[in-house]
Scaffold this motif. Structure first.
Motif, mmCIF file in Angstrom:
data_model
loop_
_atom_site.group_PDB
_atom_site.id
_atom_site.type_symbol
_atom_site.label_atom_id
_atom_site.label_comp_id
_atom_site.label_asym_id
_atom_site.label_seq_id
_atom_site.Cartn_x
_atom_site.Cartn_y
_atom_site.Cartn_z
ATOM 1 N N SER A 19 11.950 1.963 -5.375
ATOM 2 C CA SER A 19 12.120 2.643 -4.087
ATOM 3 C C SER A 19 11.309 1.957 -2.987
ATOM 4 N N TYR A 20 10.132 1.450 -3.337
ATOM 5 C CA TYR A 20 9.304 0.734 -2.365
ATOM 6 C C TYR A 20 9.999 -0.551 -1.910
ATOM 7 N N HIS A 47 11.230 7.741 -1.558
ATOM 8 C CA HIS A 47 10.041 6.988 -1.956
ATOM 9 C C HIS A 47 8.789 7.877 -1.938
#
Length: 96
Positions: A19-20, A47
């Motif tokens: 997600s980052y 995130h």
């Protein structure tokens, strides 16, 4: 792998890392180059949820496995570095 607290920590670390990277490499360019800020809002929320889940799982594993505070701080630091949680996953494969 996912039946133990350590396995769940590894899973959340991988998901948080993905997600980052999506936030940094896809959503941010969409916002600033194509004027599409919704991407950052959506991916940022996902995130943020995964980051909090990662921290909670890290706390659970830290106390249940009696890891040192330095190990936990190292794991938190790696969450702020792109690809850091993937490196942490490699370390966790050998840690008991």
């Amino acid at each position: 792998m996912f039946h133990t607290s350590l396995g769940l920590l590894r899973l959340t670390a991988i998901l948080e890392g993905i997600s980052y990277l999506v936030l940094l490499l896809i959503a941010m360019p969409l916002k600033y180059f194509l004027d599409f800020p919704f991407a950052v809002s959506l991916v940022g929320a996902v995130h943020g949820f995964l980051f909090i889940a990662y921290l909670l799982m890290l706390a659970i594993v830290k106390f249940s496995k009696r890891w040192s505070i330095l190990w936990a701080l190292w794991a938190v630091l790696l969450a702020f570095i792109p690809f850091g949680t993937f490196y942490l996953d490699k370390q966790l494969q050998t840690k008991k």
